[in-house]
Design an enzyme around this catalytic site. Structure first.
Site, PDB file in Angstrom:
ATOM      1  CE  LYS A  71      -2.444   0.354   3.464  1.00 12.17           C
ATOM      2  NZ  LYS A  71      -1.596   1.316   4.391  1.00 12.17           N
ATOM      3  CB  THR A  73       4.956   0.283  -2.928  1.00 10.87           C
ATOM      4  OG1 THR A  73       5.623  -0.522  -1.827  1.00 10.87           O
ATOM      5  CG2 THR A  73       5.729  -0.022  -4.071  1.00 10.87           C
ATOM      6  NE  ARG A  94       0.120   5.410   8.824  1.00 15.88           N
ATOM      7  CZ  ARG A  94      -0.325   3.902   8.899  1.00 15.88           C
ATOM      8  NH1 ARG A  94      -0.566   3.723   9.913  1.00 15.88           N
ATOM      9  NH2 ARG A  94       0.032   2.935   7.746  1.00 15.88           N
ATOM     10  CE  LYS A 105       2.294  -2.262   8.803  1.00 18.71           C
ATOM     11  NZ  LYS A 105       2.749  -1.322   8.183  1.00 18.71           N
ATOM     12  CB  ALA A 273      -4.760   1.597  10.896  1.00 21.51           C
ATOM     13  CG  PHE A 301      -3.533  -2.380   8.820  1.00 17.48           C
ATOM     14  CD1 PHE A 301      -2.672  -3.338   8.451  1.00 17.48           C
ATOM     15  CD2 PHE A 301      -3.607  -1.926  10.305  1.00 17.48           C
ATOM     16  CE1 PHE A 301      -1.520  -3.577   9.417  1.00 17.48           C
ATOM     17  CE2 PHE A 301      -2.562  -2.382  11.101  1.00 17.48           C
ATOM     18  CZ  PHE A 301      -1.450  -3.144  10.719  1.00 17.48           C
ATOM     19  CG  PHE A 381       3.462  -9.290  -6.214  1.00 18.69           C
ATOM     20  CD1 PHE A 381       4.582  -9.365  -5.321  1.00 18.69           C
ATOM     21  CD2 PHE A 381       2.378  -8.604  -6.167  1.00 18.69           C
ATOM     22  CE1 PHE A 381       4.415  -8.559  -4.235  1.00 18.69           C
ATOM     23  CE2 PHE A 381       2.327  -7.672  -4.740  1.00 18.69           C
ATOM     24  CZ  PHE A 381       3.291  -7.805  -3.936  1.00 18.69           C
ATOM     25  CD1 TRP A 409       8.286  -3.258  -4.701  1.00 14.46           C
ATOM     26  CD2 TRP A 409       9.591  -3.902  -6.394  1.00 14.46           C
ATOM     27  NE1 TRP A 409       9.703  -3.761  -4.092  1.00 14.46           N
ATOM     28  CE2 TRP A 409      10.394  -4.265  -5.201  1.00 14.46           C
ATOM     29  CE3 TRP A 409       9.839  -4.484  -7.798  1.00 14.46           C
ATOM     30  CZ2 TRP A 409      11.338  -4.914  -5.260  1.00 14.46           C
ATOM     31  CZ3 TRP A 409      11.132  -5.125  -7.848  1.00 14.46           C
ATOM     32  CH2 TRP A 409      11.708  -5.364  -6.525  1.00 14.46           C
TER      33      TRP A 409
END
Length: 555
Positions: A71, A73, A94, A105, A273, A301, A381, A409
């Site tokens: 997210k 990214t 953030r 994480k 979150a 999230f 991906f 990415w």
């Protein structure tokens, strides 16, 4: 075969420009920029005299999985893509917490060629904001215990002190502690505990205040406990709100950095979150809106957590309306929600994809309830197959949902141009934003509405303890606050193992915590912890520093 580079290696090979150049191109007044070294700066927002008018694009996601959705990214890549198509854009994010950085994480600077720089400094201490918030929080704890020790003029009941100490690290052993042991000269013994810094009410107040004066006023409203006759005691009663605001005088200034492609980025505040409201600061978002036509920001999230809190807490408090919403989805995540194990995700499995796409479907339905059209960013991906991608695109087309295959990415902003164009179409169309509920609803009805409309649950069960806390909330006039749900991020239920789109479930509210400075009620569900623990194999085991002082193994 192409060379594989880690996020850190890509960051190190990227060209980073002096922060003064980034600030000048973005239009910041020279006197408002306070450099922190060569590539970071603080922004003195009091020296910016521009209207707040930029449009906001919110990036959220489907329910996260251990496979990772990317997210942050996509958020960074979308901002770079807007810049590529000629838009005046800024990204607002953030700050990372050291807990998940050293846990499992990871950081919060994006990935691949869609990153903010310098990634290692941002992920490790940054400009010291989280340390300042930790210090302010723990200074308040010291002031409270000292007041009780020095005669307790406010008649505070030590058994009902609700203010906890914090640490910016996952440390389960500190969840419950006893302080003040050692005799009469060491303090008054009482039970206490630690939360992680990002769950602190100081963090929430920090992110939901408009300036330093608003920050001080909101700190004064924080309830730290109750007297022996059950009356709330606030920071204002202790008279230390000025001292705490003083500790935060530099931290309250947003941090300016840049993406790999030179897009200006404001990174400020870092609440989780799942246990907090999960959005960057109002100050940073509104500063970005002063300087850019488009502000791309994210919430933590999935839509059931960060996005719901963005709409019902942050947007309401800031007086902003998102002009578009992006939902990040991956084929890998949908297959996991369809029952595929993490180590089997590389194999094509359209049947599992069909089962798991219901999770994405629910998130899209959630966001439409807020009156804003969502756009799906299908984050690519290498293991995705053509048939799987075509299935998701067709599924969206049949439901008139805009979707773009996103390759930021690998390709940076260029890989998000299609997404940026679709989002711009939505932004140029009138939206009808509205929060999910009115503040006048009783707290239990707000919770019930979130559970039924956002989670898809049948009802809410309140423990006996929560029922007593509901009465306390009503008796003290805190009933008009919005609700901040503390819930697992992995499921719409309070059970992290129930993936996909569960039905026929209830959510149990075990505790309600009034955050009167932040202006919301935290509702704790399931086994959610406000102080996480480290995993068996923490990411820290892969980290090091070389002889030249360079970070090693940081993602």
């Amino acid at each position: 075969m192409a060379e594989y580079l880690s996020d850190l290696e890509i960051a190190k090979r990227s060209t980073i420009r002096p922060i003064q150049e980034i600030a000048e191109e973005a239009g910041f007044p020279k006197e408002s920029v306070e450099p922190y070294g060569f590539y970071k700066a603080k922004i003195n927002t009091q020296l910016i005299d521009k209207p707040v008018k930029g449009k906001v694009v919110l990036v959220t996601a489907m329910s996260p999985t251990p496979a990772g959705e990317g997210k942050s990214t996509v958020t960074v890549g979308l901002s770079d893509a807007f810049r590529k198509i000629g838009e005046n854009v800024m990204v607002a994010l953030r700050e990372p917490s050291l807990g998940p950085v050293f846990g499992m994480k990871g950081g919060a600077t994006g990935g691949g060629y869609a990153q903010v720089l310098p990634m290692e400094e941002i992920n490790l201490h940054f400009n010291g904001d989280l340390h300042a918030i930790t210090t302010a929080n723990n200074a308040l704890a010291a002031f409270i215990d000292n007041h009780v020790y020095q005669g307790n003029q406010l008649n505070i009941d030590p058994r009902r002190i609700s203010w906890k100490r914090v640490l910016d690290m996952n440390d389960r052993t500190l969840r419950q502690v006893v302080v003040g042991l050692g005799g009469p000269f060491k303090g008054v013994p009482r039970e206490d505990g630690f939360d992680i810094t990002v769950a602190s009410e100081i963090m929430a107040v920090f992110c939901l205040s408009r300036d330093i004066h608003d920050l001080k006023e909101n700190i004064a409203k924080i309830t730290i406990g109750f007297t022996y006759d059950r009356k709330p005691v606030t920071v204002g009663d202790l008279g230390v709100q000025g001292a705490l605001a003083l500790i935060l005088k530099d931290a309250i200034k947003p941090n300016l950095v840049q993406t790999i492609e030179g897009t200006p980025a404001l990174i400020h505040g870092g609440p989780f979150a799942n246990i907090a409201h999960g959005c960057n600061s109002i100050i940073a978002t509104n500063t970005a809106r002063q300087m850019a036509d488009i502000v791309v920001t994210e919430s933590g999230f999935g839509s059931d957590l960060g996005a719901e809190k963005f709409m019902d807490i942050k947007a309401r408090r800031a007086g902003l309306e998102p002009s578009a919403i992006v939902v990040v989805a991956t084929i890998r995540a949908m297959k996991m929600h369809g029952g595929v194990a993490k180590d089997e995700l590389k194999a094509e499995n359209v049947d599992a994809l069909k089962k798991g796409i219901v999770n994405l479907e629910k998130h899209l339905e959630n966001l439409k309830q807020f009156g804003v059209e969502p756009v799906v960013a299908l984050n690519a991906f290498v293991t995705d197959t053509e048939e799987e991608v075509n299935f998701v695109k067709q599924w969206c087309a049949e439901r008139n949902i805009k979707i773009a295959l996103t390759e930021v990415w690998e390709k940076g902003g260029e890989g998000g141009v299609e997404l940026a164009k679709l989002v711009k179409e939505v932004m140029d169309t009138e939206q009808n934003f509205k929060p999910l509920y009115e503040l006048e609803l009783p707290v239990e009805e707000k919770i019930r509405k979130i559970v039924k409309d956002i989670y898809g649950g049948d009802d809410v069960v309140f423990t006996d303890s929560a029922k007593k806390q509901l009465k306390t909330i009503k008796d003290n006039g805190w009933d008009n606050y919005p609700v901040c749900m503390a819930k697992t991020q992995y499921s719409f239920t309070d059970d992290p193992k129930k993936l996909g789109r569960p039905a026929g479930f209830e959510i149990t509210i075990r505790e309600l915590i009034p955050k009167t400075g932040a202006g919301f009620i935290v509702a704790l569900t399931g086994d959610i912890m406000t102080m996480p623990g480290l995993p068996k194999q923490p990411a820290a085991l892969n980290m090091d520093i070389d002889a030249e002082g360079n970070a090693v193994g940081l993602f």
